[in-house]
Write a protein that holds these residues in place. Structure first.
Motif, short mmCIF file in Angstrom:
data_model
loop_
_atom_site.label_atom_id
_atom_site.label_comp_id
_atom_site.label_asym_id
_atom_site.label_seq_id
_atom_site.Cartn_x
_atom_site.Cartn_y
_atom_site.Cartn_z
N ASN A 187 0.70 -1.24 0.02
CA ASN A 187 -0.20 0.05 0.05
C ASN A 187 0.81 1.30 -0.11
OD1 ASN A 187 -2.63 -1.26 0.02
ND2 ASN A 187 -2.48 -1.56 2.23
N SER A 188 1.79 1.22 0.65
CA SER A 188 2.66 2.28 0.84
C SER A 188 3.60 2.69 -0.68
CB SER A 188 4.15 2.39 1.82
OG SER A 188 3.36 2.07 3.04
N ILE A 189 3.91 1.42 -1.25
CA ILE A 189 4.43 1.52 -2.74
C ILE A 189 3.76 2.16 -3.46
CG2 ILE A 189 5.04 0.17 -4.50
CD1 ILE A 189 6.42 -1.78 -2.77
N HIS A 190 2.20 1.62 -3.41
CA HIS A 190 1.15 2.24 -4.51
C HIS A 190 1.24 3.81 -4.25
CE1 HIS A 190 -2.95 3.05 -5.91
NE2 HIS A 190 -2.78 2.01 -6.65
N LYS A 191 1.16 4.47 -2.90
CA LYS A 191 0.93 5.80 -2.69
C LYS A 191 2.21 6.65 -3.13
CE LYS A 191 1.80 6.22 2.32
NZ LYS A 191 1.21 6.80 3.43
N SER A 192 3.29 5.93 -3.19
CA SER A 192 4.74 6.86 -2.97
C SER A 192 5.24 6.76 -4.47
CB SER A 192 5.58 5.87 -2.28
OG SER A 192 5.27 5.95 -0.71
N LEU A 193 4.44 6.07 -5.41
CA LEU A 193 5.12 6.24 -6.96
C LEU A 193 4.89 7.33 -7.48
CD1 LEU A 193 4.43 2.44 -7.83
CD2 LEU A 193 6.57 3.58 -7.62
N THR A 194 5.75 8.02 -8.40
CA THR A 194 5.50 9.13 -9.15
C THR A 194 4.15 9.02 -10.17
OG1 THR A 194 7.90 9.56 -9.26
CG2 THR A 194 6.54 10.85 -10.97
N PRO A 195 2.88 9.76 -9.81
CA PRO A 195 1.97 9.76 -10.62
C PRO A 195 2.20 9.61 -12.33
CG PRO A 195 1.66 11.37 -8.91
CD PRO A 195 3.12 11.08 -8.81
N GLY A 196 1.75 8.57 -12.72
CA GLY A 196 1.62 8.54 -14.37
C GLY A 196 2.79 7.70 -14.75
N ILE A 197 4.05 7.83 -14.02
CA ILE A 197 5.07 6.97 -14.73
C ILE A 197 5.78 6.23 -13.86
CG2 ILE A 197 5.76 9.17 -16.26
CD1 ILE A 197 8.01 9.89 -14.26
N GLY A 198 5.24 6.34 -12.35
CA GLY A 198 6.06 5.42 -11.44
C GLY A 198 5.69 3.99 -11.71
N LYS A 199 6.74 3.03 -11.47
CA LYS A 199 6.56 1.62 -11.26
C LYS A 199 7.39 0.93 -10.13
CE LYS A 199 6.40 1.62 -16.55
NZ LYS A 199 7.29 0.81 -17.73
N ALA A 200 7.06 -0.16 -9.78
CA ALA A 200 7.74 -0.97 -8.98
C ALA A 200 8.14 -2.25 -9.55
CB ALA A 200 6.80 -1.21 -7.72
N ILE A 201 9.34 -2.86 -9.14
CA ILE A 201 9.75 -4.05 -9.48
C ILE A 201 9.73 -5.06 -8.09
CG2 ILE A 201 12.21 -3.51 -9.45
CD1 ILE A 201 12.61 -5.43 -11.43
N ILE A 202 9.04 -6.01 -8.30
CA ILE A 202 8.65 -6.88 -7.05
C ILE A 202 9.30 -8.33 -7.36
CG2 ILE A 202 7.00 -7.72 -5.55
CD1 ILE A 202 6.79 -4.89 -5.22
N ALA A 203 9.92 -8.76 -6.45
CA ALA A 203 10.66 -10.20 -6.57
C ALA A 203 10.34 -11.01 -5.35
CB ALA A 203 12.05 -10.26 -6.85
N VAL A 204 9.67 -12.11 -5.42
CA VAL A 204 9.13 -12.89 -4.52
C VAL A 204 9.67 -14.41 -4.75
CG1 VAL A 204 7.15 -13.89 -3.08
CG2 VAL A 204 7.26 -11.60 -4.17
N VAL A 205 10.28 -14.96 -3.77
CA VAL A 205 10.68 -16.48 -3.82
C VAL A 205 9.24 -17.42 -3.97
CG1 VAL A 205 11.88 -18.58 -2.87
CG2 VAL A 205 12.89 -16.17 -2.74
N LEU A 206 9.29 -18.22 -4.94
CA LEU A 206 8.39 -19.24 -4.77
C LEU A 206 8.92 -20.67 -4.68
CD1 LEU A 206 5.90 -18.24 -7.70
CD2 LEU A 206 5.85 -17.41 -5.12
N PRO A 207 8.22 -21.64 -3.94
CA PRO A 207 7.05 -21.47 -3.33
C PRO A 207 7.27 -20.48 -2.21
CG PRO A 207 8.00 -23.66 -2.92
CD PRO A 207 8.85 -23.06 -4.12
N PHE A 208 6.01 -19.61 -1.77
CA PHE A 208 5.80 -18.91 -0.96
C PHE A 208 6.07 -19.32 0.46
CE2 PHE A 208 3.44 -15.24 1.35
CZ PHE A 208 4.36 -14.31 0.86
#
Length: 285
Positions: A187-208
């Motif tokens: 949720n914090s990532i969502h509100k902290s990205l630059t409007p219109g251009i902001g992206k996030a790159i998320i990596a998660v180990v699977l199996p979770f």
């Protein structure tokens, strides 16, 4: 006979490494499958692995590190010990793979990068070259020391999302399964990205398999992510449908990559299996 044996080994090795990147796209929903990017081992990944093999041959250095770890682990976390000894560096993606994931060219420039839980900054540096300012968070004091050595600004883990800064890219690499409140971070990532251009790159180990290293008696998070399924394909799909999309994100691309770590006396390197997402807020999110 020897020649055919060598060919067999090379084929076996190729198949083994190929599985690090393999996803059965037939088992993905159509709307998920169209976002998948297929990668294979490239030159930068090979270089990291070769460096692991070389370090594994430093016998007396490995003995010294092993003895130091056995002593330091009594009063330091594994992460802090690795930071102090400058061991256990990670590798998630190469520069070539990162550019494909973000759909950028060599000359692309952004303003602010934030890498959450940046560790020693070895993975951060792949992203940092494209940004004017690089911010990081890290709870380990020894890892903070390593980040400062690389010239990265360190933000308090309770302040990076206070609205004073917005970021063109936020890295959240292998953190969501190692933190106490993963939904709060998303949720914090969502509100902290630059409007219109902001992206996030998320990596998660699977199996979770969530595991909280610090400040937890049972090592389980207080916030649990709803990741369902048994196979890589099922869990990757669930992460999109049950975690990212309900949080207000849309997935641009995702892939499977090996999460590599420098080894020790026992193994030259260690490998886990990452799903890596590039996400951005939904236009109406």
């Amino acid at each position: 006979m020897r020649k055919s044996g060598k060919i067999y080994f090379s084929l076996y090795q190729w198949l083994f490494l190929h599985m690090w990147y393999y996803v059965d796209t037939a088992k993905l929903p159509e709307d998920v499958c169209e976002k998948f990017l297929q990668f294979d081992q490239d030159e930068e990944t090979e270089h990291f692995l070769q460096n692991c093999y070389d370090k594994a041959d430093w016998f007396f250095t490995q003995i010294g590190h092993s003895l130091a770890k056995s002593v330091l682990s009594w009063f330091m976390t594994k992460t802090s010990v690795n930071g102090l000894l400058q061991r256990g560096s990670m590798f998630v993606f190469s520069d070539t793979q990162l550019k494909q994931l973000l759909n950028i060219e060599d000359n692309w420039r952004g303003e602010n990068l934030l890498d959450l839980g940046a560790g020693d900054g070895m993975v951060t540096q792949f992203m940092a070259k494209y940004f004017d300012r690089v911010y990081t968070t890290e709870v380990s004091s020894t890892m903070q020391w390593r980040l400062k050595e690389k010239g990265y600004s360190i933000l308090n883990i309770d302040e990076w999302d206070n609205g004073s800064l917005q970021y063109d890219l936020i890295g959240c690499l292998n953190l969501l399964d190692r933190c106490d409140q993963p939904m709060k971070i998303l949720n914090s990532i969502h509100k902290s990205l630059t409007p219109g251009i902001g992206k996030a790159i998320i990596a998660v180990v699977l199996p979770f398999n969530p595991y909280v290293e610090q400040d937890s008696e049972d090592h389980l998070p207080t916030q649990k992510l709803s990741v369902n399924g048994k196979t890589f394909e099922e869990q990757a799909t669930s992460f999109i449908k049950d975690v990212l999309e309900p949080t207000g994100f849309t997935v641009e691309h995702f892939t499977r990559l090996p999460y590599l770590c420098e080894g020790d006396l026992h193994k030259s390197f260690y490998v886990l299996h990452d799903v890596v997402f590039v996400i951005k807020p939904k236009e109406n999110g």
